[in-house]
Design a protein around this motif. Structure first.
Motif, short mmCIF file in Angstrom:
data_model
loop_
_atom_site.label_atom_id
_atom_site.label_comp_id
_atom_site.label_asym_id
_atom_site.label_seq_id
_atom_site.Cartn_x
_atom_site.Cartn_y
_atom_site.Cartn_z
N SER A 43 35.73 59.00 44.13
CA SER A 43 36.18 57.97 44.71
C SER A 43 37.81 58.09 44.63
CB SER A 43 35.83 56.64 43.80
OG SER A 43 35.98 56.79 42.55
N VAL A 44 38.39 57.62 45.62
CA VAL A 44 39.98 57.66 45.66
C VAL A 44 40.52 56.87 44.57
CG1 VAL A 44 42.04 57.30 47.22
CG2 VAL A 44 39.77 57.98 48.11
N LEU A 45 40.10 55.57 44.53
CA LEU A 45 40.83 54.71 43.32
C LEU A 45 40.43 55.18 42.10
CD1 LEU A 45 40.64 51.45 45.08
CD2 LEU A 45 42.59 53.00 44.91
N GLY A 46 39.48 56.06 41.83
CA GLY A 46 38.95 56.63 40.58
C GLY A 46 38.73 55.54 39.49
N ILE A 47 39.45 55.55 38.34
CA ILE A 47 39.19 54.75 37.23
C ILE A 47 39.85 53.24 37.59
CG2 ILE A 47 41.32 54.87 36.04
CD1 ILE A 47 39.61 56.45 33.47
N LEU A 48 40.49 53.17 38.40
CA LEU A 48 40.98 51.79 39.01
C LEU A 48 39.96 50.89 39.25
CD1 LEU A 48 44.06 52.18 41.13
CD2 LEU A 48 43.91 50.63 39.27
N TRP A 49 38.61 51.40 39.55
CA TRP A 49 37.37 50.75 39.88
C TRP A 49 37.11 49.91 38.88
CZ3 TRP A 49 36.65 48.93 44.50
CH2 TRP A 49 36.78 49.58 45.46
N SER A 50 37.36 50.33 37.66
CA SER A 50 36.94 49.69 36.23
C SER A 50 37.72 48.22 36.19
CB SER A 50 37.23 50.43 35.05
OG SER A 50 35.97 51.57 35.16
N PHE A 51 38.85 48.24 36.68
CA PHE A 51 39.69 47.32 36.61
C PHE A 51 39.21 46.38 37.80
CE2 PHE A 51 43.15 50.49 35.03
CZ PHE A 51 42.47 50.16 33.62
N LEU A 52 39.27 46.71 39.05
CA LEU A 52 38.95 46.01 40.25
C LEU A 52 37.73 45.27 40.18
CD1 LEU A 52 40.64 48.37 42.93
CD2 LEU A 52 41.42 46.00 42.13
N ASN A 53 36.84 46.03 39.81
CA ASN A 53 35.18 45.38 40.10
C ASN A 53 35.20 44.17 39.50
OD1 ASN A 53 33.01 46.32 41.40
ND2 ASN A 53 32.76 48.40 40.13
N ILE B 188 32.69 52.37 27.20
CA ILE B 188 33.86 52.87 27.54
C ILE B 188 34.36 52.08 28.93
CG2 ILE B 188 35.67 54.77 28.38
CD1 ILE B 188 33.72 56.75 26.93
N GLY B 189 33.52 51.83 29.81
CA GLY B 189 33.95 50.93 30.88
C GLY B 189 34.34 49.59 30.65
N LEU B 190 33.62 48.97 29.38
CA LEU B 190 33.66 47.63 29.14
C LEU B 190 35.18 47.82 28.37
CD1 LEU B 190 32.82 44.97 28.20
CD2 LEU B 190 31.94 45.94 26.17
N GLY B 191 35.42 48.76 27.63
CA GLY B 191 36.77 48.65 26.94
C GLY B 191 38.03 48.75 28.18
N LEU B 192 37.64 49.44 29.34
CA LEU B 192 38.63 49.41 30.15
C LEU B 192 38.91 48.03 30.99
CD1 LEU B 192 37.96 52.89 31.99
CD2 LEU B 192 40.05 52.09 30.51
N SER B 193 37.58 47.33 31.06
CA SER B 193 37.76 46.13 31.58
C SER B 193 38.42 45.03 30.73
CB SER B 193 36.16 45.63 32.25
OG SER B 193 35.45 45.56 31.00
N LEU B 194 38.59 45.30 29.70
CA LEU B 194 39.26 44.31 28.78
C LEU B 194 40.92 44.20 29.34
CD1 LEU B 194 38.17 45.09 25.11
CD2 LEU B 194 37.49 43.19 26.67
N ILE B 195 41.35 45.10 29.97
CA ILE B 195 42.84 45.36 30.54
C ILE B 195 42.74 44.25 31.51
CG2 ILE B 195 44.55 46.60 31.60
CD1 ILE B 195 43.11 49.11 30.11
N PRO B 196 41.97 44.02 32.61
CA PRO B 196 42.16 42.95 33.62
C PRO B 196 41.80 41.61 32.92
CG PRO B 196 40.33 44.33 34.20
CD PRO B 196 41.00 44.93 33.00
N LEU B 197 41.18 41.60 31.66
CA LEU B 197 40.90 40.37 30.99
C LEU B 197 42.23 39.79 30.44
CD1 LEU B 197 38.83 38.25 29.95
CD2 LEU B 197 38.43 39.53 28.05
N GLY B 198 42.89 40.82 29.81
CA GLY B 198 44.27 40.29 29.02
C GLY B 198 45.18 40.04 30.25
#
Lengths: 256, 248
Positions: free
Chosen positions: A28-38, A113-123
């Protein structure tokens, strides 16, 4: 069976997690950003739909939504990915001896690890909505770990079932949909008729999400009762999952 | 007495030959209700006992369906036997299926780590050997490209290079592998023979090539319908096997 001790396979686990992560994002073009965007996009949709209904009852509604969405979709991802782990690795399992548990475990760790990344948009959502940042937030890893144990246990159970009965995944897609609506993710439990509330409270995901919300929204350490319920919700399914998986793993190879 | 590296003790292997192969919950429920679910057993190995001592190259012959592959899978730990046990003392590398677990989306270098981990190599062993594997495979120019861009010959070369870097205590060989182009075939064959001749090693070697078995093996086991028909010195067993093949 020799070569079955999972603790000697840390390197393999590391490689499998890396592989899962790479294949998840490489295309995917956005790559890891999807973990935040989703989670953010899901939250935005549910916010638009439900804020008119419940906004008055719940303070910091976006954060309320997001905690529920993040934890529930983490559990859902663990089970959905983990369930398929053995069947998808069938060709490999028939050729090389390995502890079977590395397959579902590696997928659940990837989801963690995905959960860890999604803590960033939560913050981010907390800052934007003015939710106070408190020392209680340091307990988030405990909430994540408890949910992980529950999800891993479910994952092992469903994964075992899926080896023997391939239509498990269809059952799961229906069950998980029902489960989403039965869990107070976008509504408060107070809208459930009082007589039914005790039943809804038996839902482990309700307990785990409430645990997380106590930490994030109220800035408090969860009560002893909450800790007890969540420890139970994590330990029992995990013990059951490990037991069933270990009991049947030697027979997996004949059903692949 | 030499040290036994592989001990197979009274191994019996039964497979369920499900008449109604149930893989769906719905069918299972229906079969349960109508009482149609019955199981037929198929005995692939019947009370097989053998020992492979250190330094021994043990050949395995038998017609198709005699149980050779099943025996190898029991020894390498993929199947748990229905009865008896198979013990392996030391590290085991099955040179059965090269490239198991390759991922087409990852690069050659990433696949070296993944495939090495799958073969059971430790991180401490593998990391210093990565460059050696790349050199041996002669794929340095392509090593950082995804595996899906490789030709089948290149895949085989990489797989062989990963599997042969280790010096295992027990080696399981299903046909002598020679992969890639002519140059690499010679090279891989030589490495294979070198691995098989190591004196601290036990080798189990499956082949239908009697000539090769006579040359390579110290002892040969003849497997027939899941039982050991004969075992002994390579020449002797091969002669007997050949006589029977000629007679039928």
């Amino acid at each position: 069976m020799h070569k079955k001790n999972i603790f000697r396979y840390g390197f393999l686990l590391e490689q499998l997690v890396k592989r899962n992560f790479n294949t998840k994002y490489r295309q995917s073009v956005l790559g890891i950003l999807w973990s935040f965007l989703n989670p953010l996009l899901t939250m935005a949709v549910q916010y638009l739909v439900f804020s008119a209904l419940f906004r008055s009852d719940i303070s910091h509604f976006p954060v309320y939504l997001l905690t529920g969405i993040i934890l529930f979709s983490f559990m859902n991802e663990c089970v959905t990915l983990g369930m398929d782990a053995i069947v998808a690795s069938g060709p490999l399992i028939k050729k090389v001896a390995m502890p079977m548990a590395v397959y579902p475990l590696s997928r659940c760790i990837t989801a963690l690890i995905g959960l860890g990344l999604s803590l960033i948009p939560l913050g981010g959502a907390m800052l934007l909505s003015g939710t106070p940042l408190t020392p209680a937030l340091l307990l988030i890893p405990a909430a994540a770990l408890l949910t992980f144990c529950f999800a891993l246990g479910m994952s092992l159970l469903m994964c075992t079932l899926n080896v023997f009965f391939r239509d498990t995944r269809f059952l799961w897609s229906v069950a998980s949909l029902l489960w989403t609506y039965a869990t107070p993710i976008f509504y408060p439990i107070t809208i459930i008729p009082a007589a039914w509330q005790p039943v809804f409270r038996l839902n482990p995901m309700y307990q785990l999400i409430t645990f997380m919300r106590t930490i994030v929204l109220e800035g408090l350490c969860p009560s002893a009762g909450q800790w007890g319920m969540c420890l139970l919700a994590a330990a029992l399914p995990l013990a059951l999952g490990v037991f069933v998986f270990r009991k049947t793993q030697d027979r997996f190879v004949f059903h692949l | 007495m030499e040290k036994a590296m592989v001990e197979v003790q009274h191994v019996t292997m039964d497979f369920r030959r499900d008449c109604n192969r149930t893989t769906h919950l719905k069918e299972f429920a229906v079969n349960l209700l109508t009482g149609r679910h019955h199981i037929e057993k198929f005995r692939a190995l019947d009370d097989v006992t053998l020992t492979v001592p250190q330094g021994c190259v043990m050949g395995l012959i038998g017609p198709n369906g005699a149980g050779k592959s099943t025996l190898l899978k029991v020894i390498s730990g993929i199947y748990r036997p229905s009865g008896g046990q198979a013990l392996v003392h030391g590290s085991l590398v099955p040179m059965l299926e090269l490239g198991s677990g390759f991922d087409a989306d990852l690069t050659g270098r990433e696949n070296i780590l993944l495939n090495g981990a799958i073969l059971g190599y430790s991180k401490a062993f593998l990391l210093p050997k990565v460059e050696q594997i790349i050199d041996y495979s002669e794929l340095r120019d392509f090593i950082d490209m995804p595996l899906k861009t490789y030709s089948s010959g290149m895949l085989a070369r990489l797989a062989f290079s990963i599997a042969s870097v280790v010096e295992p205590d027990v080696l399981i060989v299903d046909e002598i592998l020679s992969v890639g182009d002519e140059h690499f075939q010679r090279k891989s064959r030589a490495r294979m023979l070198e691995l098989m001749k190591g004196s601290s090693r036990a080798v189990i070697f499956v082949s239908h090539n009697l000539q090769q078995l006579r040359e390579m093996c110290d002892r040969v086991i003849w497997l027939d319908h899941g039982r050991i028909r004969m075992q002994g010195a390579a020449g002797e067993v091969c002669d007997a096997y050949e006589r029977e093949a000629a007679a039928t």
